[in-house]
Motif scaffolding. Structure first.
Motif, PDB file in Angstrom:
ATOM      1  N   ASP A  81       0.815  -1.214   0.000  1.00 30.93           N
ATOM      2  CA  ASP A  81       0.000   0.000   0.000  1.00 30.93           C
ATOM      3  C   ASP A  81       0.849   1.264   0.000  1.00 30.93           C
ATOM      4  O   ASP A  81       0.380   2.325  -0.413  1.00 30.93           O
ATOM      5  CB  ASP A  81      -0.927   0.020   1.218  1.00 30.93           C
ATOM      6  N   GLU A  82       2.077   1.170   0.471  1.00 31.15           N
ATOM      7  CA  GLU A  82       2.918   2.351   0.609  1.00 31.15           C
ATOM      8  C   GLU A  82       3.482   2.798  -0.752  1.00 31.15           C
ATOM      9  O   GLU A  82       3.846   1.962  -1.582  1.00 31.15           O
ATOM     10  CB  GLU A  82       4.099   2.074   1.549  1.00 31.15           C
ATOM     11  N   GLU A  83       3.579   4.096  -0.935  1.00 32.81           N
ATOM     12  CA  GLU A  83       4.246   4.629  -2.109  1.00 32.81           C
ATOM     13  C   GLU A  83       5.760   4.535  -1.906  1.00 32.81           C
ATOM     14  O   GLU A  83       6.234   4.469  -0.772  1.00 32.81           O
ATOM     15  CB  GLU A  83       3.805   6.068  -2.361  1.00 32.81           C
ATOM     16  N   GLU A  84       6.520   4.516  -3.010  1.00 35.43           N
ATOM     17  CA  GLU A  84       7.946   4.247  -2.905  1.00 35.43           C
ATOM     18  C   GLU A  84       8.740   5.059  -3.925  1.00 35.43           C
ATOM     19  O   GLU A  84       8.296   5.247  -5.059  1.00 35.43           O
ATOM     20  CB  GLU A  84       8.190   2.749  -3.114  1.00 35.43           C
ATOM     21  N   PHE A  85       9.911   5.525  -3.501  1.00 35.08           N
ATOM     22  CA  PHE A  85      10.819   6.287  -4.355  1.00 35.08           C
ATOM     23  C   PHE A  85      12.178   5.604  -4.339  1.00 35.08           C
ATOM     24  O   PHE A  85      12.650   5.172  -3.279  1.00 35.08           O
ATOM     25  CB  PHE A  85      10.947   7.724  -3.832  1.00 35.08           C
ATOM     26  N   ILE A  86      12.813   5.456  -5.500  1.00 40.36           N
ATOM     27  CA  ILE A  86      14.120   4.813  -5.618  1.00 40.36           C
ATOM     28  C   ILE A  86      15.086   5.769  -6.304  1.00 40.36           C
ATOM     29  O   ILE A  86      14.769   6.315  -7.369  1.00 40.36           O
ATOM     30  CB  ILE A  86      14.030   3.505  -6.424  1.00 40.36           C
ATOM     31  N   PHE A  87      16.260   5.948  -5.720  1.00 40.04           N
ATOM     32  CA  PHE A  87      17.314   6.758  -6.327  1.00 40.04           C
ATOM     33  C   PHE A  87      18.593   5.925  -6.332  1.00 40.04           C
ATOM     34  O   PHE A  87      19.023   5.418  -5.287  1.00 40.04           O
ATOM     35  CB  PHE A  87      17.534   8.046  -5.531  1.00 40.04           C
ATOM     36  N   VAL A  88      19.212   5.776  -7.508  1.00 39.39           N
ATOM     37  CA  VAL A  88      20.410   4.958  -7.634  1.00 39.39           C
ATOM     38  C   VAL A  88      21.638   5.793  -7.286  1.00 39.39           C
ATOM     39  O   VAL A  88      21.934   6.786  -7.950  1.00 39.39           O
ATOM     40  CB  VAL A  88      20.539   4.377  -9.059  1.00 39.39           C
ATOM     41  N   LEU A  89      22.335   5.395  -6.238  1.00 37.40           N
ATOM     42  CA  LEU A  89      23.543   6.094  -5.802  1.00 37.40           C
ATOM     43  C   LEU A  89      24.767   5.617  -6.580  1.00 37.40           C
ATOM     44  O   LEU A  89      25.612   6.413  -6.985  1.00 37.40           O
ATOM     45  CB  LEU A  89      23.770   5.866  -4.306  1.00 37.40           C
ATOM     46  N   GLU A  90      24.858   4.298  -6.762  1.00 34.80           N
ATOM     47  CA  GLU A  90      25.984   3.710  -7.479  1.00 34.80           C
ATOM     48  C   GLU A  90      25.492   2.492  -8.257  1.00 34.80           C
ATOM     49  O   GLU A  90      24.577   1.798  -7.821  1.00 34.80           O
ATOM     50  CB  GLU A  90      27.087   3.253  -6.507  1.00 34.80           C
ATOM     51  N   GLY A  91      26.126   2.224  -9.393  1.00 38.69           N
ATOM     52  CA  GLY A  91      25.823   1.022 -10.149  1.00 38.69           C
ATOM     53  C   GLY A  91      24.591   1.153 -11.022  1.00 38.69           C
ATOM     54  O   GLY A  91      24.208   2.259 -11.431  1.00 38.69           O
ATOM     55  N   GLU A  92      23.956   0.016 -11.280  1.00 34.82           N
ATOM     56  CA  GLU A  92      22.790  -0.036 -12.158  1.00 34.82           C
ATOM     57  C   GLU A  92      21.728  -0.955 -11.566  1.00 34.82           C
ATOM     58  O   GLU A  92      22.049  -1.994 -10.991  1.00 34.82           O
ATOM     59  CB  GLU A  92      23.198  -0.552 -13.545  1.00 34.82           C
TER      60      GLU A  92
END
Length: 200
Positions: free
Chosen positions: A141-152
């Motif tokens: 149910d929770e919304e989610e944000f992803i940010f890539v710091l390193e790699g792929e």
């Protein structure tokens, strides 16, 4: 001018990797008992062995995020609610300081998951490190944000597959089916920010 409340959480001392696991285990045990569930009932609901859940509650076994998800669902809560301490009533204008020496009580399979908020907050930031497979579909149910710091990282959202490199990000709403993986042989560091669900 109103005073600003500084809210800090005691973090595990360096060299004491078991303390975070003990704190998580204690929260799981307390919630299970408040639900009136036996260890066997909770383990069955979470599709885990009785002995494994017992070790988790005693803080002698480190959890994967997948196992934590099953335990949270069995207890009628969320992963992030179990990972963060209940600070009681949130003071207006307060803030929290995270000290980076703490050890993680959970891992993502090939690396630790660092929880950057130790008290119940409106969102929970976490850093996932390592390499990942996309065997498990996630839907919450929770919304989610992803940010890539390193790699792929390769993010799969329903039928869409998107490759994200360092500096890229994605956001999806609650209820969206998703999973993510790293390319074969690759590792990454990813900042994941999840919404915290609060009961009314």
């Amino acid at each position: 001018m109103p005073e600003t409340t500084v809210t800090t959480s005691p973090m595990p001392a360096p060299g004491d990797p078991e303390s975070s696991s003990r704190a998580l285990g204690a929260r799981i045990r307390a919630l299970r008992k408040s639900r009136g569930m036996t260890l066997t009932q909770a383990a069955t609901e979470a599709e885990l062995s009785h002995s494994f859940l017992s070790q988790v509650e005693r803080g002698v076994e480190r959890l994967s995020m997948a196992s934590l998800f099953r335990i949270a669902r069995a207890l009628g809560t969320t992963q992030q609610a179990l990972l963060t301490e209940d600070a009681g009533e949130r003071p207006s204008g307060g803030f929290h300081i995270f000290r980076g020496e703490g050890d993680s009580p959970v891992d993502a399979g090939t690396g630790p998951v660092t929880i950057l908020a130790q008290q119940h907050a409106r969102f929970v930031p976490m850093i996932f490190s390592g390499s990942f497979t996309d065997a498990t579909w996630w839907q919450h149910d929770e919304e989610e944000f992803i940010f890539v710091l390193e790699g792929e990282v390769i993010v799969v959202i329903d039928e869409d597959e998107i490759s994200l490199s360092a500096g890229d990000s994605t956001y999806y709403e609650g209820g969206v089916r998703h999973k993510w993986r790293t390319p074969e042989g690759a590792t990454c560091r990813v900042l994941v920010v999840k919404e915290q669900q609060h009961s009314s």
